[in-house]
Write a protein that holds these residues in place. Structure first.
Motif, PDB file in Angstrom:
ATOM      1  N   SER A   6       0.827  -1.205   0.000  1.00 44.44           N
ATOM      2  CA  SER A   6       0.000   0.000   0.000  1.00 44.44           C
ATOM      3  C   SER A   6       0.858   1.250   0.000  1.00 44.44           C
ATOM      4  N   ALA A   7       2.034   1.157   0.664  1.00 43.38           N
ATOM      5  CA  ALA A   7       2.960   2.305   0.651  1.00 43.38           C
ATOM      6  C   ALA A   7       3.436   2.585  -0.766  1.00 43.38           C
ATOM      7  N   ASP A   8       3.729   1.522  -1.532  1.00 39.47           N
ATOM      8  CA  ASP A   8       4.141   1.698  -2.920  1.00 39.47           C
ATOM      9  C   ASP A   8       3.047   2.370  -3.725  1.00 39.47           C
ATOM     10  N   ARG A   9       1.798   1.890  -3.574  1.00 40.96           N
ATOM     11  CA  ARG A   9       0.712   2.424  -4.377  1.00 40.96           C
ATOM     12  C   ARG A   9       0.490   3.896  -4.074  1.00 40.96           C
ATOM     13  N   ALA A  10       0.638   4.278  -2.808  1.00 38.15           N
ATOM     14  CA  ALA A  10       0.473   5.685  -2.447  1.00 38.15           C
ATOM     15  C   ALA A  10       1.560   6.526  -3.092  1.00 38.15           C
ATOM     16  N   GLU A  11       2.794   5.991  -3.130  1.00 40.96           N
ATOM     17  CA  GLU A  11       3.899   6.752  -3.695  1.00 40.96           C
ATOM     18  C   GLU A  11       3.776   6.871  -5.212  1.00 40.96           C
ATOM     19  N   ILE A  12       3.185   5.871  -5.853  1.00 41.83           N
ATOM     20  CA  ILE A  12       3.102   5.876  -7.304  1.00 41.83           C
ATOM     21  C   ILE A  12       2.333   7.082  -7.812  1.00 41.83           C
ATOM     22  N   THR A  13       1.352   7.535  -7.058  1.00 43.72           N
ATOM     23  CA  THR A  13       0.545   8.680  -7.478  1.00 43.72           C
ATOM     24  C   THR A  13       1.040   9.990  -6.870  1.00 43.72           C
ATOM     25  N   ASP A  14       2.155   9.939  -6.178  1.00 45.86           N
ATOM     26  CA  ASP A  14       2.675  11.113  -5.486  1.00 45.86           C
ATOM     27  C   ASP A  14       3.331  12.053  -6.498  1.00 45.86           C
ATOM     28  N   SER A  15       2.868  13.285  -6.555  1.00 45.50           N
ATOM     29  CA  SER A  15       3.428  14.258  -7.498  1.00 45.50           C
ATOM     30  C   SER A  15       4.884  14.602  -7.166  1.00 45.50           C
ATOM     31  N   GLU A  16       5.309  14.268  -5.947  1.00 46.77           N
ATOM     32  CA  GLU A  16       6.693  14.537  -5.561  1.00 46.77           C
ATOM     33  C   GLU A  16       7.666  13.776  -6.461  1.00 46.77           C
ATOM     34  N   LEU A  17       7.278  12.576  -6.892  1.00 50.18           N
ATOM     35  CA  LEU A  17       8.155  11.799  -7.759  1.00 50.18           C
ATOM     36  C   LEU A  17       8.361  12.511  -9.090  1.00 50.18           C
ATOM     37  N   VAL A  18       7.290  13.048  -9.650  1.00 45.83           N
ATOM     38  CA  VAL A  18       7.385  13.806 -10.901  1.00 45.83           C
ATOM     39  C   VAL A  18       8.296  15.010 -10.705  1.00 45.83           C
ATOM     40  N   GLU A  19       8.151  15.669  -9.577  1.00 47.57           N
ATOM     41  CA  GLU A  19       8.980  16.845  -9.293  1.00 47.57           C
ATOM     42  C   GLU A  19      10.457  16.478  -9.215  1.00 47.57           C
ATOM     43  N   HIS A  20      10.764  15.306  -8.653  1.00 47.35           N
ATOM     44  CA  HIS A  20      12.151  14.864  -8.581  1.00 47.35           C
ATOM     45  C   HIS A  20      12.737  14.685  -9.975  1.00 47.35           C
ATOM     46  N   PHE A  21      11.972  14.072 -10.859  1.00 46.40           N
ATOM     47  CA  PHE A  21      12.462  13.870 -12.228  1.00 46.40           C
ATOM     48  C   PHE A  21      12.636  15.196 -12.956  1.00 46.40           C
ATOM     49  N   GLU A  22      11.700  16.096 -12.753  1.00 53.59           N
ATOM     50  CA  GLU A  22      11.808  17.404 -13.413  1.00 53.59           C
ATOM     51  C   GLU A  22      12.993  18.201 -12.871  1.00 53.59           C
ATOM     52  N   LYS A  23      13.184  18.117 -11.573  1.00 51.82           N
ATOM     53  CA  LYS A  23      14.308  18.828 -10.961  1.00 51.82           C
ATOM     54  C   LYS A  23      15.637  18.279 -11.484  1.00 51.82           C
ATOM     55  N   ALA A  24      15.716  16.941 -11.592  1.00 54.10           N
ATOM     56  CA  ALA A  24      16.941  16.322 -12.101  1.00 54.10           C
ATOM     57  C   ALA A  24      17.184  16.720 -13.555  1.00 54.10           C
ATOM     58  N   ARG A  25      16.135  16.678 -14.373  1.00 55.34           N
ATOM     59  CA  ARG A  25      16.278  17.070 -15.781  1.00 55.34           C
ATOM     60  C   ARG A  25      16.762  18.503 -15.906  1.00 55.34           C
ATOM     61  N   ASP A  26      16.163  19.397 -15.135  1.00 52.81           N
ATOM     62  CA  ASP A  26      16.533  20.808 -15.218  1.00 52.81           C
ATOM     63  C   ASP A  26      17.961  21.044 -14.740  1.00 52.81           C
ATOM     64  N   ALA A  27      18.348  20.384 -13.662  1.00 52.77           N
ATOM     65  CA  ALA A  27      19.688  20.596 -13.101  1.00 52.77           C
ATOM     66  C   ALA A  27      20.779  20.087 -14.048  1.00 52.77           C
ATOM     67  N   TRP A  28      20.572  18.907 -14.617  1.00 53.27           N
ATOM     68  CA  TRP A  28      21.580  18.374 -15.525  1.00 53.27           C
ATOM     69  C   TRP A  28      21.605  19.142 -16.845  1.00 53.27           C
ATOM     70  N   SER A  29      20.454  19.609 -17.302  1.00 46.18           N
ATOM     71  CA  SER A  29      20.422  20.437 -18.509  1.00 46.18           C
ATOM     72  C   SER A  29      21.144  21.754 -18.271  1.00 46.18           C
ATOM     73  N   LEU A  30      20.947  22.331 -17.075  1.00 47.05           N
ATOM     74  CA  LEU A  30      21.642  23.563 -16.717  1.00 47.05           C
ATOM     75  C   LEU A  30      23.153  23.334 -16.653  1.00 47.05           C
ATOM     76  N   ALA A  31      23.560  22.169 -16.133  1.00 46.26           N
ATOM     77  CA  ALA A  31      24.985  21.848 -16.074  1.00 46.26           C
ATOM     78  C   ALA A  31      25.585  21.799 -17.477  1.00 46.26           C
ATOM     79  N   LEU A  32      24.862  21.192 -18.422  1.00 45.34           N
ATOM     80  CA  LEU A  32      25.365  21.091 -19.790  1.00 45.34           C
ATOM     81  C   LEU A  32      25.443  22.456 -20.475  1.00 45.34           C
ATOM     82  N   ALA A  33      24.654  23.404 -19.977  1.00 48.09           N
ATOM     83  CA  ALA A  33      24.683  24.763 -20.545  1.00 48.09           C
ATOM     84  C   ALA A  33      25.753  25.639 -19.917  1.00 48.09           C
ATOM     85  N   SER A  34      26.475  25.107 -18.913  1.00 45.97           N
ATOM     86  CA  SER A  34      27.518  25.884 -18.254  1.00 45.97           C
ATOM     87  C   SER A  34      28.715  26.045 -19.182  1.00 45.97           C
TER      88      SER A  34
END
Length: 320
Positions: A6-34
């Motif tokens: 049940s803990a897994d199922r709750a996390e699967i719909t957690d928008s925090e996971l999407v935010e983590h992926f977006e944050k990672a994408r933005d940070a690494w893209s910013l690094a490549l633009a340095s």
């Protein structure tokens, strides 16, 4: 524990996971633009070396020195002593492209959300360049493995999909442990792999091993194992699991407790070399070794899948 908890199922719909992926994408893209990483990109283009080749090499690199040679050769071409590129910039460039190339695969991987978040946030620590990594370091290999989905962070410990080396069987002691291990291999596993092999963490600093954090790591591995039905169990081999270590460092004896109490094979595999880190940061082990009271050995833990999942199902408190 054949289905997500049940803990897994709750996390699967957690928008925090999407935010983590977006944050990672933005940070690494910013690094490549340095400026420093754009300089690496320019040098690669001038040498007619494609980014795709760097990503391919990052996906095949292992602890074997030969697997690093192509990346070392590329680094020498584009970031050699006269290139004026800061130390670690080429390595960060490779990591950035590997993370972005495998981002969608991580999102869809058969892993619980907590492991995906740990992978994103752990690698993110290296995006800004404040922590320099070098091709010659084992840590760079481990980071490449995480980026290319060959190694997975679980908190206090990481794991890789690997197996039990056949050559180890001749070293397993005592005989009773070997007999049971052979039975597991023959009748339960029907082979030697795949299994989760436990490692020290690559992305997080662990100032002290804590029992609850270790159990949380094993629980995350169990939840991952539940989503991967072909995985046969968990394997760990290090001096940390040896009774010889506990004799001089009794505060570490809890490391084998969960295994011994939940049907794992717990054995030894002969002498541990000093380059394994057995004497590092331990005055007590250094003194005992110098006095001849401590002969380091490797411990071995083999925990069959059904027992791993049964333990995890009985301990939902470690899912938090």
């Amino acid at each position: 524990m054949s289905e997500p908890t049940s803990a897994d199922r709750a996390e699967i719909t957690d928008s925090e996971l999407v935010e983590h992926f977006e944050k990672a994408r933005d940070a690494w893209s910013l690094a490549l633009a340095s400026p420093e990483l754009k300089t690496v990109a320019g040098a690669l283009a001038a040498a007619a070396i494609g980014v795709e080749e760097c990503v391919r090499e990052s996906a095949r690199i292992t602890e074997a020195p030969a697997t690093r040679r192509r990346l070392e050769a590329i680094r020498e071409i584009v970031a050699g002593p006269t290139a004026g590129i800061a130390a670690g910039s080429f390595e960060r460039f490779v990591l950035a492209h590997a993370v972005l190339a495998y981002r969608k695969e991580l999102q869809s991987a058969a892993l619980p959300p907590v492991v995906k978040r740990l992978a994103c946030s752990g690698l993110l620590r290296f995006a800004d360049g404040r922590t320099v990594v070098n091709l010659s370091e084992h840590r760079f290999v481990a980071l490449c493995k995480i980026a290319t989905l060959r190694r997975f962070p679980a908190g206090q410990f990481d794991w890789e999909r690997s197996g039990l080396p056949r050559s180890w069987l001749a070293r397993v002691r005592p005989l009773s442990a070997l007999t049971r291990l052979l039975s597991i291999i023959a009748f339960e596993w029907r082979g030697f792999s795949p299994a989760f092999f436990v490692h020290a963490p690559a992305t997080y600093s662990v100032p002290a091993l804590l029992e609850r954090e270790a159990l949380k790591s094993y629980h995350r591995m169990a939840r991952s194992m539940a989503l991967q039905p072909e995985v046969k169990g968990l394997v760990a081999s290090t001096w940390l699991h040896s009774p010889a270590t506990f004799a001089v460092s009794p505060h570490l004896a809890w490391l084998n407790k969960v295994f011994a109490e939940h049907n794992a094979v717990v054995a030894t595999m002969g002498p541990a070399t000093l380059d394994s880190g057995v004497l590092v940061q331990s005055v007590e082990r250094q003194r005992a070794f110098a006095e001849g009271r401590f002969k380091p050995t490797f411990g071995l833990v083999v925990w069959p899948r059904r027992d791993v999942l049964a333990w995890a199902a009985a301990h939902p408190e470690f899912a938090r």
